[in-house]
Design a protein around this motif. Structure first.
Motif, PDB file in Angstrom:
ATOM      1  N   GLY A 269      39.677  -3.050 -28.281  1.00 41.66           N
ATOM      2  CA  GLY A 269      40.067  -4.280 -27.596  1.00 41.66           C
ATOM      3  C   GLY A 269      38.975  -4.797 -26.679  1.00 41.66           C
ATOM      4  N   TYR A 288      43.979 -10.331 -32.192  1.00 44.43           N
ATOM      5  CA  TYR A 288      43.906 -10.235 -30.729  1.00 44.43           C
ATOM      6  C   TYR A 288      44.398 -11.534 -30.090  1.00 44.43           C
ATOM      7  CZ  TYR A 288      41.818  -9.183 -26.147  1.00 44.43           C
ATOM      8  OH  TYR A 288      41.618  -8.944 -24.813  1.00 44.43           O
ATOM      9  N   GLU A 292      47.644 -12.534 -27.725  1.00 42.32           N
ATOM     10  CA  GLU A 292      47.479 -13.278 -26.471  1.00 42.32           C
ATOM     11  C   GLU A 292      48.480 -14.427 -26.392  1.00 42.32           C
ATOM     12  OE1 GLU A 292      43.043 -13.388 -24.572  1.00 42.32           O
ATOM     13  OE2 GLU A 292      43.251 -14.335 -26.535  1.00 42.32           O
ATOM     14  N   LYS A 305      51.205  -7.665 -21.794  1.00 40.87           N
ATOM     15  CA  LYS A 305      50.055  -7.979 -22.643  1.00 40.87           C
ATOM     16  C   LYS A 305      48.731  -7.566 -22.018  1.00 40.87           C
ATOM     17  CE  LYS A 305      51.251 -12.318 -23.617  1.00 40.87           C
ATOM     18  NZ  LYS A 305      51.167 -13.666 -24.218  1.00 40.87           N
ATOM     19  N   LEU A 309      45.995  -5.651 -24.244  1.00 44.22           N
ATOM     20  CA  LEU A 309      44.785  -6.356 -24.663  1.00 44.22           C
ATOM     21  C   LEU A 309      43.552  -5.926 -23.879  1.00 44.22           C
ATOM     22  CD1 LEU A 309      46.272  -9.948 -25.052  1.00 44.22           C
ATOM     23  CD2 LEU A 309      45.753  -8.314 -26.865  1.00 44.22           C
TER      24      LEU A 309
END
Length: 454
Positions: A269, A288, A292, A305, A309
C-alpha cells in the motif's frame, strides 16, 4: 496459507472472448485488501517460483548470502528478510504467509521484576518489547513476562461484528478487469454492457471460478504487472565502460544498502502511494483508489480506511535511514500504553479499555517505553544505526546483487564483461535524493538492469 477457496462469478462475452467483469463476495475483496499491508520482502518470497519481475529478488538473495559479519550487532537476517505486519482483520481466506492477523498473534513482553518487595525499581513496569530476549533498561534482566495485546476501539465505526475481515458480507461487489471494485448495482451493470459495446445479450455467459493458494499467488503477481521522505543524499560511484556505453557495477556505502533493505519491509500500500506520481504499473492502484472511494458503510465496524490504505510496518534500524520512505516508523517511535493498575495488557491506543479493570471507563493511558530487540546472534552494540556495517564498501551489480567490495573480484569482473580497453573505463559519482529514490524503487520492481536507469 489457508487452503480456503474463494469464488468469483465471471461475466464473459463469448463473441469477443473477453471477461467483462466479475461478481465477488467479501472474501475476495478482503484478500485484495491484505495485499496493501504485505511487505515487499514477503511478495518476493511468494513470487519466487512465479518469477519476480525486476531486480529486487537478486538483492534479496544477496542479503540472504551476506555473512552476518557485515550486519549491525542488533540486527539479524531473519527479521530483515521476513518482515511482518500485523492487522486486525481476523482470518482472511487465501491469507498470505508471514502476515499475522488479529491481536492474539501479537506478542509483547515486560520485565518480570515489577514488585518493590523484591528490591526492584517500579520503573521496570514502564518498558515493553516485542522480544522476550530484550534487556530491561532499569534492572538489566530479560523482559520475558508476556503481555496480552488489546486492539484499540474504532473511532470511525462504533459497534461490533462477528464476520471479521474488512468489508461487509451482506454486499456483492463488482470487480472490473483492472481491479476497480464497487458495490454491485444492476443498473450500473446493464450500463456497462453499452460501454463494452455488447450488441447481443445471448452471447454473454457466466462462469464460476474458484481461487485457492496457487491462484491467489498468481493474482498477486498479475496485479503488480498488468497494466515524508528525508532529503538526505546518498552517493553511488559507478564504473562505466564508455566504449560499450554500459554501467559495469557501482561502489556503495552502508547508506545505500540500508535504503534497499528498507524496501523489503515496505507495505505494498505504501509502494502504491509512493509511485502514484511516477505511474504505478499494474492494476493495484485502481483497486487502491476504488477502496479510497468506497463508502464507510461497507466496512466492518472496527475497520477504517486510513489503517487499510496506509499500513505501517515498524523496523528497528536504529534511527533515521538515508532516503527513509514515509510511513516506516523506527521502533523507537512506537507508542504503547498500559492501565494504571499494571495489569498484563498492552495497547497502542490510549483510548483502549483495560479488560481486567472493573470499570470500562478506565483506559490504558500509562505510556510505556519501547525497548528494541537485542539479537541473540550478534552481541555488542553500535552507534551507527541502520542494518549493515559502515566500515565496508559494497559492490552493487546492475541486477542489484550486493556483495562486500573486493579489488581482485572487481578486476576479475572486467574479464567477465569482456573489457579489452581499461582506458575506456571511467567513474561517475551520482547522488540520490528523494526523487531518485522513488525512481529507483520503481525501477527495482520493473527492470533487471537498475544502474543503467540512473
Amino acid at each position: 496459507m489457508a487452503a480456503t477457496k474463494v469464488s468469483l462469478k465471471l461475466l464473459i462475452d463469448k463473441k469477443s472472448h473477453q471477461v467483462l467483469f466479475a461478481e465477488a463476495g467479501k472474501e475476495f475483496v478482503d484478500f485484495l485488501i491484505t495485499i496493501f499491508a504485505l511487505p515487499v520482502g514477503t511478495v518476493i518470497r511468494l513470487l519466487k517460483k512465479q518469477g519476480m519481475v525486476g531486480c529486487l529478488q537478486n538483492f534479496y538473495e544477496s542479503i540472504e548470502n551476506l555473512s552476518d559479519t557485515y550486519l549491525q550487532p542488533d540486527q539479524n537476517k531473519d527479521s530483515l528478510l521476513k518482515p511482518k505486519v500485523y492487522f486486525s482483520g481476523g482470518v482472511v481466506p487465501l491469507q498470505l504467509p508471514n502476515v499475522e492477523s488479529s491481536s492474539t498473534s501479537r506478542k509483547f513482553y515486560r520485565c518480570n521484576n515489577t514488585s518493590i518487595s523484591y528490591g526492584y525499581s517500579t520503573n521496570c513496569i514502564s518498558y515493553v518489547s516485542a522480544n522476550s530476549r530484550a534487556i530491561c533498561p532499569s534492572c538489566q534482566n530479560f523482559m520475558n513476562r508476556e503481555l496480552n495485546f488489546v486492539d484499540p476501539p474504532s473511532s470511525n465505526n462504533p459497534g461490533s461484528s462477528s464476520e471479521g475481515g474488512y468489508v461487509k458480507g451482506v454486499v456483492t461487489y463488482m470487480v472490473m478487469d483492472n481491479l476497480v471494485v464497487n458495490p454491485l448495482s444492476t443498473i450500473s451493470s446493464i450500463t456497462l454492457l453499452n460501454n463494452f459495446n455488447v450488441k447481443e445479450v445471448g452471447n454473454l455467459e457466466e462462469k464460476v471460478v474458484d481461487l485457492g493458494m496457487d491462484e491467489g499467488v498468481k493474482l498477486l503477481k498479475a496485479s503488480l504487472l498488468s497494466n515524508k521522505m528525508a532529503a538526505t543524499k546518498v552517493s553511488l560511484k559507478l564504473l562505466i565502460d564508455s566504449k560499450g556505453q554500459r554501467v559495469l557495477f557501482a561502489e556503495a556505502g552502508k547508506e545505500f544498502v540500508d535504503f534497499l533493505i528498507t524496501i523489503l519491509a515496505l507495505p505494498v500500500g505504501t509502494v502504491i502511494r509512493l509511485l502514484k506520481k511516477q505511474g504505478m504499473v499494474g492494476c493495484l492502484q485502481d483497486f487502491y483508489e476504488s477502496i479510497e472511494s468506497l463508502s464507510d458503510t461497507y466496512l466492518q465496524p472496527k475497520q477504517n480506511k486510513d489503517s487499510l490504505l496506509k499500513p505501517k510496518v515498524y523496523i528497528s534500524g536504529g534511527g533515521v535511514v538515508p532516503l527513509q520512505l514515509p510511513n516506516i516508523e523506527s521502533s523507537t517511535s512506537r507508542k504503547f500504553y498500559r492501565c494504571v493498575q499494571g495489569h498484563a495488557y498492552v495497547s497502542d491506543d490510549r483510548n483502549t479499555s483495560c479488560p481486567s479493570c472493573t470499570r470500562p471507563s478506565i483506559t490504558m493511558t500509562s505510556e510505556l517505553t519501547y525497548v528494541d530487540s537485542r539479537s541473540g546472534n550478534n552481541s555488542g552494540s553500535s552507534s551507527e544505526g541502520g542494518y549493515v556495517k559502515g566500515v565496508v564498501t559494497y559492490m552493487v551489480m546492475d541486477d542489484l546483487v550486493v556483495k562486500p567490495m573486493s579489488t581482485i573480484s572487481s578486476i576479475t569482473l572486467l574479464n567477465n564483461f569482456n573489457v579489452k580497453d581499461v582506458g575506456a573505463l571511467e567513474e561517475k559519482v551520482v547522488d540520490l535524493g528523494m526523487e531518485e529514490g522513488l525512481k529507483l524503487l520503481k525501477a527495482s520492481l520493473l527492470t533487471k538492469n537498475l544502474l543503467v536507469s540512473m
